[in-house]
Design an enzyme around this catalytic site. Structure first.
Site, PDB file in Angstrom:
ATOM      1  N   HIS A 501       6.313   4.019   6.070  1.00 23.96           N
ATOM      2  CA  HIS A 501       5.064   4.263   7.205  1.00 23.96           C
ATOM      3  C   HIS A 501       4.803   5.850   5.473  1.00 23.96           C
ATOM      4  O   HIS A 501       4.587   6.745   5.900  1.00 23.96           O
ATOM      5  CB  HIS A 501       5.194   4.840   8.015  1.00 23.96           C
ATOM      6  CG  HIS A 501       5.143   3.338   8.862  1.00 23.96           C
ATOM      7  ND1 HIS A 501       5.826   2.855  10.214  1.00 23.96           N
ATOM      8  CD2 HIS A 501       6.179   1.883   8.388  1.00 23.96           C
ATOM      9  CE1 HIS A 501       6.341   2.561  10.374  1.00 23.96           C
ATOM     10  NE2 HIS A 501       6.179   1.287   9.483  1.00 23.96           N
TER      11      HIS A 501
HETATM   12  C1  FAD Z   1      10.938  -3.156   5.455  1.00 26.28           C
HETATM   13  C2  FAD Z   1       9.180  -2.480   5.914  1.00 26.28           C
HETATM   14  C3  FAD Z   1       8.868  -2.563   7.311  1.00 26.28           C
HETATM   15  C4  FAD Z   1       7.991  -2.609   7.640  1.00 26.28           C
HETATM   16  N1  FAD Z   1       7.015  -2.899   8.777  1.00 26.28           N
HETATM   17  C5  FAD Z   1       6.145  -2.498  10.190  1.00 26.28           C
HETATM   18  C6  FAD Z   1       4.990  -3.133  10.353  1.00 26.28           C
HETATM   19  O1  FAD Z   1       6.083  -3.291  11.570  1.00 26.28           O
HETATM   20  N2  FAD Z   1       4.227  -2.142  11.455  1.00 26.28           N
HETATM   21  C7  FAD Z   1       3.952  -2.167  10.567  1.00 26.28           C
HETATM   22  O2  FAD Z   1       2.358  -1.749  10.204  1.00 26.28           O
HETATM   23  N3  FAD Z   1       4.042  -1.891   8.847  1.00 26.28           N
HETATM   24  C8  FAD Z   1       5.027  -1.743   8.716  1.00 26.28           C
HETATM   25  N4  FAD Z   1       5.560  -2.055   7.174  1.00 26.28           N
HETATM   26  C9  FAD Z   1       4.650  -1.537   6.020  1.00 26.28           C
HETATM   27  C10 FAD Z   1       3.637  -2.455   5.704  1.00 26.28           C
HETATM   28  O3  FAD Z   1       4.814  -2.863   5.221  1.00 26.28           O
HETATM   29  C11 FAD Z   1       2.717  -1.718   4.758  1.00 26.28           C
HETATM   30  O4  FAD Z   1       1.753  -0.556   5.296  1.00 26.28           O
HETATM   31  C12 FAD Z   1       1.454  -2.815   3.999  1.00 26.28           C
HETATM   32  O5  FAD Z   1       2.261  -4.183   3.616  1.00 26.28           O
HETATM   33  C13 FAD Z   1       0.729  -1.731   2.867  1.00 26.28           C
HETATM   34  O6  FAD Z   1      -0.302  -2.746   2.112  1.00 26.28           O
HETATM   35  P1  FAD Z   1      -0.404  -2.385   1.261  1.00 26.28           P
HETATM   36  O7  FAD Z   1      -1.825  -3.569   0.261  1.00 26.28           O
HETATM   37  O8  FAD Z   1      -1.014  -1.518   0.886  1.00 26.28           O
HETATM   38  O9  FAD Z   1       0.537  -2.624   0.055  1.00 26.28           O
HETATM   39  P2  FAD Z   1       1.438  -3.791  -0.632  1.00 26.28           P
HETATM   40  O10 FAD Z   1       1.897  -4.835   0.552  1.00 26.28           O
HETATM   41  O11 FAD Z   1       3.227  -3.231  -0.679  1.00 26.28           O
HETATM   42  O12 FAD Z   1       1.324  -4.111  -1.358  1.00 26.28           O
HETATM   43  C14 FAD Z   1       0.929  -3.796  -3.034  1.00 26.28           C
HETATM   44  C15 FAD Z   1       0.845  -4.174  -4.174  1.00 26.28           C
HETATM   45  O13 FAD Z   1       1.151  -3.246  -5.387  1.00 26.28           O
HETATM   46  C16 FAD Z   1       2.067  -3.867  -6.262  1.00 26.28           C
HETATM   47  N5  FAD Z   1       1.648  -2.478  -7.312  1.00 26.28           N
HETATM   48  C17 FAD Z   1       1.673  -1.488  -7.066  1.00 26.28           C
HETATM   49  N6  FAD Z   1       1.986  -0.608  -7.655  1.00 26.28           N
HETATM   50  C18 FAD Z   1       1.117  -1.738  -8.990  1.00 26.28           C
HETATM   51  C19 FAD Z   1       0.631  -1.854 -10.678  1.00 26.28           C
HETATM   52  N7  FAD Z   1       0.231  -0.323 -11.344  1.00 26.28           N
HETATM   53  N8  FAD Z   1       0.437  -2.167 -11.329  1.00 26.28           N
HETATM   54  C20 FAD Z   1      -0.027  -4.109 -10.180  1.00 26.28           C
HETATM   55  N9  FAD Z   1       0.799  -3.867  -9.196  1.00 26.28           N
HETATM   56  C21 FAD Z   1       0.824  -2.887  -8.524  1.00 26.28           C
HETATM   57  C22 FAD Z   1       2.842  -3.815  -5.302  1.00 26.28           C
HETATM   58  O14 FAD Z   1       3.648  -4.565  -6.969  1.00 26.28           O
HETATM   59  C23 FAD Z   1       3.003  -4.411  -3.863  1.00 26.28           C
HETATM   60  O15 FAD Z   1       3.064  -6.427  -4.457  1.00 26.28           O
HETATM   61  C24 FAD Z   1       6.599  -2.041   6.967  1.00 26.28           C
HETATM   62  C25 FAD Z   1       7.044  -2.084   5.595  1.00 26.28           C
HETATM   63  C26 FAD Z   1       8.445  -1.977   5.193  1.00 26.28           C
HETATM   64  C27 FAD Z   1       9.149  -1.908   3.579  1.00 26.28           C
END
Ligand code: FAD
Ligand code: SF4
Length: 571
Positions: A501
């Site tokens: 987080h």
């Molecule tokens: C084990 C675990 C448990 C969790 N449990 C919870 C929960 O119960 N409740 C909750 O609210 N949140 C939880 N989270 C947090 C939640 O997963 C994130 O808040 C959410 O996935 C964020 O979404 P996002 O799109 O910002 O990032 P992500 O879903 O991580 O997506 C980002 C994407 O960007 C890609 N990327 C990064 N840099 C580059 C680049 N330079 N070029 C191309 N692609 C790139 C990555 O490969 C990834 O696929 C948890 C996280 C983990 C790891």
């Protein structure tokens, strides 16, 4: 020279939760979107019959490859930052769906207090309540303004939950009833009620029943398999981008997904973004993807890093307090907890789901009087039943050696007779907690790594001390024979897992001098660049972040559509 590709309306950098939502919402309206994801494609089929704890939970199969790129970390400016070479404190995702595939699914809304934290703290306690160095600020948006987008995210994901007695008003109930209330959760509920607290079932993205969402996507109910956090769901019962929003984008015919595409930088002339450059991670070949609108959805860490690498926005300087990119990096304050052991009571703890929990908000936000306390905000307190997997869970009493006969006997004895009342503490920003580029260490492509400077302050130590006592009261009221409480918080340590987080770095606000993006997550300094994710949080609340991340992504999608039509600043 990178090979130049045909221009698109929108390029989305990273295809996890935020990238998936943006892609779905824009392609539905006819915009052409290219999604660039550094990892590979994945589907539900990849997880059929593979409840392999070693492979996923300990060898981190779904997480970012740290041998290619990582972060460096130091507690303060006097230390030299070192690279995180092994997974510890947090687990950034990689591959299609990002961390949205291996998350737990706890899907909360933040409190109205969160969005106006500075004003409300000053109003109730006066300016002196905010200690030196704490850089809280209002978010430039209110809960009421964000509410319709929370509603959209919850309906898309099919959140299963019940009304939070201390939560803010909702425009409609959760789309699905809460998950099953197991005997352990009932015990927590009864204990909390006996203490005049207000328990409720945690809102869950693990479906409590079969569900078809407003986009016509149907998914089946959770099987309580217990292999949820750190795993993909083999039933599609856990809402993730691959089973919810990405099929909508793909069906529109307007979405082009490019996997193995690691974005290196944003191309721009100082005022307008022209597209991005990415490298094919298999061949090393570079491509330029021109676009009218660029959207960063690459998680907190890379959203900030790509802006710094591309020299967009003013980097934050902790000494002057000027600049915004990298500012207000926050985390989650874990640690306050009471573990209860029963001698003669058993629960079926091997069964569970990522977001199967009972919780309460009596000590969260400003729901309680902080006048005589030396901290602000608080935590959501809960007991959860996520499934006791065999390798990770060896409950033993304090003083027992972590190997040998006693260890084995106690692990077996307490496996189904233990619980933890935990507090998910808020994290307040501090002048010297920030993100910048590391001056020494580079990634596999020769670009500087992101450097994290972060520690816990007195605010967090006081919060853990107070909340630890509250968790103990509940654990005792649950009738545990032995209760082991933690009320202490040491320095932040990046080695043990705490939570993924991470927040801040590209924060939202009403003033371009103190924030990087406006309330549509549009960059103040570059109107055709949107930066979406928890990077926009000006602090982190006492809840999991993704409900708010999802709501902000829907809001940003609306802003992008407005910008595509009319141009100009949206605030
Ligand atoms: C084990 C675990 C448990 C969790 N449990 C919870 C929960 O119960 N409740 C909750 O609210 N949140 C939880 N989270 C947090 C939640 O997963 C994130 O808040 C959410 O996935 C964020 O979404 P996002 O799109 O910002 O990032 P992500 O879903 O991580 O997506 C980002 C994407 O960007 C890609 N990327 C990064 N840099 C580059 C680049 N330079 N070029 C191309 N692609 C790139 C990555 O490969 C990834 O696929 C948890 C996280 C983990 C790891
Ligand atoms: S606990 Fe439920 S949602 Fe989680 S992986 Fe198992 S079946 Fe899927």
């Amino acid at each position: 020279m990178p090979t130049k590709l045909p221009k698109t309306d929108v390029v989305v950098v990273g295809v996890g939760w935020t990238g998936g939502i943006i892609a779905a919402e824009l392609t539905k309206q006819g915009l052409k979107v290219v999604g660039l994801e550094r990892g590979k494609e994945r589907t539900t089929k990849d997880y059929y019959m593979v409840h392999d704890e070693l492979r996923y939970a300990f060898h981190y199969e779904l997480m970012q490859d740290l041998s290619r790129e990582t972060v460096t970390f130091r507690n303060n400016e006097q230390m030299r930052a070192l690279p995180m070479r092994r997974y510890g404190s947090f687990l950034p995702g990689e591959n299609l769906g990002g961390a949205g595939v291996h998350w737990n699914g706890m899907t909360f809304r933040f409190l109205p207090y969160d969005f106006q934290i500075y004003s409300k703290t000053v109003e109730r306690y006066g300016k002196n309540k905010i200690p030196d160095g704490m850089t809280i600020q209002d978010w430039g948006i209110t809960y009421d303004e964000l509410e319709p987008y929370y509603d959209k995210f919850e309906k898309m994901a099919g959140i299963s939950g019940e009304e939070n007695p201390l939560g803010a008003k909702r425009s409609s109930p959760y789309p699905n009833p809460p998950m099953k209330e197991t005997p352990l959760l009932t015990l927590f509920k009864q204990a909390a009620k006996s203490l005049n607290l207000h328990p409720y079932m945690s809102p869950s993205a693990n479906l409590s029943q079969n569900y078809t969402n407003p986009d016509g996507i149907s998914r089946v109910a959770c099987q309580y398999c217990g292999f949820c956090e750190r795993f993909g769901c083999e039933y599609g019962a856990k809402a993730d981008p691959v089973v919810t929003v990405l099929p909508v984008a793909q069906k529109s015919g307007n979405f082009t997904l490019v996997t193995f595409a690691n974005v290196l930088r944003i191309i721009h002339d100082g005022k307008t973004a022209a597209g991005v450059v990415y490298v094919d991670t298999r061949t090393g070949e570079e491509f330029e993807q021109p676009a009218d609108i660029v959207v960063l959805t690459s998680y907190v860490l890379n959203n900030t890093r790509l802006l710094l690498l591309s020299k967009i926005g003013r980097p934050y300087d902790p000494h002057t307090g000027q600049g915004v990119i990298g500012k207000n990096y926050c985390y989650q304050t874990m640690g306050a907890a009471a573990q209860g052991f029963f001698e003669n009571k058993q629960f079926n703890l091997f069964a569970g789901a990522g977001a199967l929990a009972m919780c309460l908000d009596d000590f969260n936000g400003d729901n309680f009087d902080h006048s005589s306390l030396k901290f602000i905000h608080g935590a959501n307190i809960s007991v959860s039943q996520t499934g006791l997997r065999p390798i990770a869970n060896n409950p033993i009493l304090p003083g027992t050696k972590s190997w040998g006969k006693d260890f084995k006997a106690q692990s077996i004895r307490y496996a189904n007779s233990v619980f933890s009342v935990g507090a998910q503490g808020a994290s307040m920003p501090h002048r010297y907690h920030y993100l910048d580029l590391d001056p020494i260490y580079k990634d596999i492509y020769g670009q500087p790594l992101l450097r994290i400077t972060f520690d816990f302050e007195d605010q967090e130590r006081e919060l853990v001390a107070f909340l630890g006592q509250q968790t103990e009261k509940i654990a005792k009221a649950m009738g545990a024979d032995k209760v082991v409480t933690n009320t202490k918080l040491g320095p932040y340590n990046i080695v043990p897992y705490q939570s993924t987080h991470n927040t801040g770095g590209v924060i939202m606000g009403a003033d371009p001098r103190t924030s990087a993006v406006n309330h549509y997550l549009q960059m103040w300094d570059m109107e055709n660049l949107f930066v979406v994710g928890a990077s926009a949080f000006a602090h982190n609340s006492g809840y999991n972040p993704t409900g708010t991340v999802g709501a902000l992504a829907y809001r940003a999608a609306e802003g992008i559509l407005k910008y595509h039509k009319n141009g100009g600043s949206l605030a």
